[in-house]
Write an enzyme that holds these catalytic residues in place. Sequence first.
Site, mmCIF file in Angstrom:
data_model
loop_
_atom_site.group_PDB
_atom_site.id
_atom_site.type_symbol
_atom_site.label_atom_id
_atom_site.label_comp_id
_atom_site.label_asym_id
_atom_site.label_seq_id
_atom_site.Cartn_x
_atom_site.Cartn_y
_atom_site.Cartn_z
ATOM 1 N N HIS A 37 0.817 -1.225 0.000
ATOM 2 C CA HIS A 37 0.000 0.000 0.000
ATOM 3 C C HIS A 37 0.849 1.273 0.000
ATOM 4 O O HIS A 37 0.312 2.371 -0.175
ATOM 5 C CB HIS A 37 -0.926 0.030 1.227
ATOM 6 N N ASP A 79 -2.689 -10.371 -2.548
ATOM 7 C CA ASP A 79 -3.237 -9.939 -1.261
ATOM 8 C C ASP A 79 -4.740 -9.635 -1.435
ATOM 9 O O ASP A 79 -5.189 -9.308 -2.527
ATOM 10 C CB ASP A 79 -2.495 -8.665 -0.800
ATOM 11 N N HIS A 87 -6.281 -7.093 -0.472
ATOM 12 C CA HIS A 87 -6.471 -5.666 -0.752
ATOM 13 C C HIS A 87 -5.713 -5.262 -2.011
ATOM 14 O O HIS A 87 -4.616 -5.764 -2.272
ATOM 15 C CB HIS A 87 -5.978 -4.821 0.427
ATOM 16 N N ASP A 126 -4.376 -12.784 3.488
ATOM 17 C CA ASP A 126 -5.648 -12.313 4.044
ATOM 18 C C ASP A 126 -6.838 -12.666 3.146
ATOM 19 O O ASP A 126 -7.957 -12.235 3.412
ATOM 20 C CB ASP A 126 -5.607 -10.804 4.370
HETATM 21 N N1 Q9C Z 1 -7.908 2.616 9.938
HETATM 22 C C1 Q9C Z 1 -2.471 -5.170 4.175
HETATM 23 O O1 Q9C Z 1 -3.101 -6.204 4.070
HETATM 24 N N2 Q9C Z 1 -7.697 -1.319 7.404
HETATM 25 N N3 Q9C Z 1 -3.026 -4.043 4.621
HETATM 26 C C2 Q9C Z 1 -8.202 -0.028 7.784
HETATM 27 C C3 Q9C Z 1 -7.575 2.224 8.619
HETATM 28 C C4 Q9C Z 1 -6.565 -1.292 6.561
HETATM 29 C C5 Q9C Z 1 -4.422 -4.020 5.018
HETATM 30 C C6 Q9C Z 1 -7.175 0.786 8.540
HETATM 31 C C7 Q9C Z 1 -6.241 -2.654 5.987
HETATM 32 C C8 Q9C Z 1 -4.843 -2.653 5.418
HETATM 33 C C9 Q9C Z 1 -1.011 -5.136 3.851
HETATM 34 ZN ZN ZN Z 2 -4.185 -7.052 2.609
#
Ligand code: Q9C
Ligand code: ZN
Length: 339
Positions: A157, A193, A195, A282
Amino acid sequence: MKIFHNTLHAEHAGRQEMFRGRLVDCHEVPDRLRFVLDELQRRPVGPLLTPDAALEVDAAMARVHAPDYLAFLASAWHDWVALDPSNAERDALPSVWPLASRHAFRTDAPPHNFAARLGQYAFDSGTPLMAGSWAAAQAGLDGERFAMALTRPPGHHAGPDYMGGYCFINNAAVAAQALRDGGVQRVAVLDVDYHHGNGTQTCFYERSDVLTVSLHGDPRTEYPFFLGHADERGHGAGEGFNLNLPLPRGTGFDVWWATLQTALQAVADFAPQALVVPLGLDTFEGDPISGFKLRSADYLQLGRALAQLGLPTVLTFEGGYAVADVGVNTVNVLEGLKG
Ligand code: Q9C
Ligand code: ZN
């Protein structure tokens, strides 16, 4: 298969992230990697190496990330504590952002206040920065081929000049750039992943030498929300060299597998000389923050499918928050890859 492990990773152990109006315990915890290492003890798939940060990786990192962003990360903890000595007891989380996309705020007069600078370089408040974050993020990767880099914190990300989604340095982008710098003409990145790999996509969006493909939860409902749609195909020289395959929350293995075939075909059509796989676990049915339904045995299949591309392959460790299962699932991919 060489497996690289960064012993400094546990220095990055964020306490809390902002989630739906309250601070919750971080999902991205050092134990994730401990479970992978434990499983590698049980099922060794290759030597575990703990290299010092390599020179060529430092060079690639400087090509992927903006100098001001790297300088910001390097001094962030010092600046955070300088803002208020009691900050030493707390992680740094941003709480104000310039919203540059709507041209509502100025970005040509960067603030000196550290809390504001944090907002300038972060796109969410889920990515706590703490004393060891820079050391842990920096040492993440060695530029080897045929390798798994057990990178923590994750990276996909993180963009050229921003952090977010638990990520600071885009390890997969650094790996792809290091391969290019080492003389590999065409590199494909296949992000599995849950995401969308927004940072990696952005790093290579205007380039035709690195193909980026991502298979992920539909951003209309899933994080990171503001990137990852199917109509993002690349720009300028990079037009046609980005492929997004969003799938609805709740997708099970059969549909995911069929979509993976589309991704693999796109990689094969590009005829790359090396492959980088940001490996997120995930997509697992037990993941607490994601929505696909893969089972542990499915990761063996994923490994076999990646091996069939017949390419030198570097994997980076990305998401996967069902902590007790992440070791088995990771090593299943590696076992499938080895054949
Ligand atoms: N408060 C990876 O899997 N969730 N990242 C919301 C904001 C974010 C996942 C956070 C999920 C990120 C590397
Ligand atoms: Zn992820």
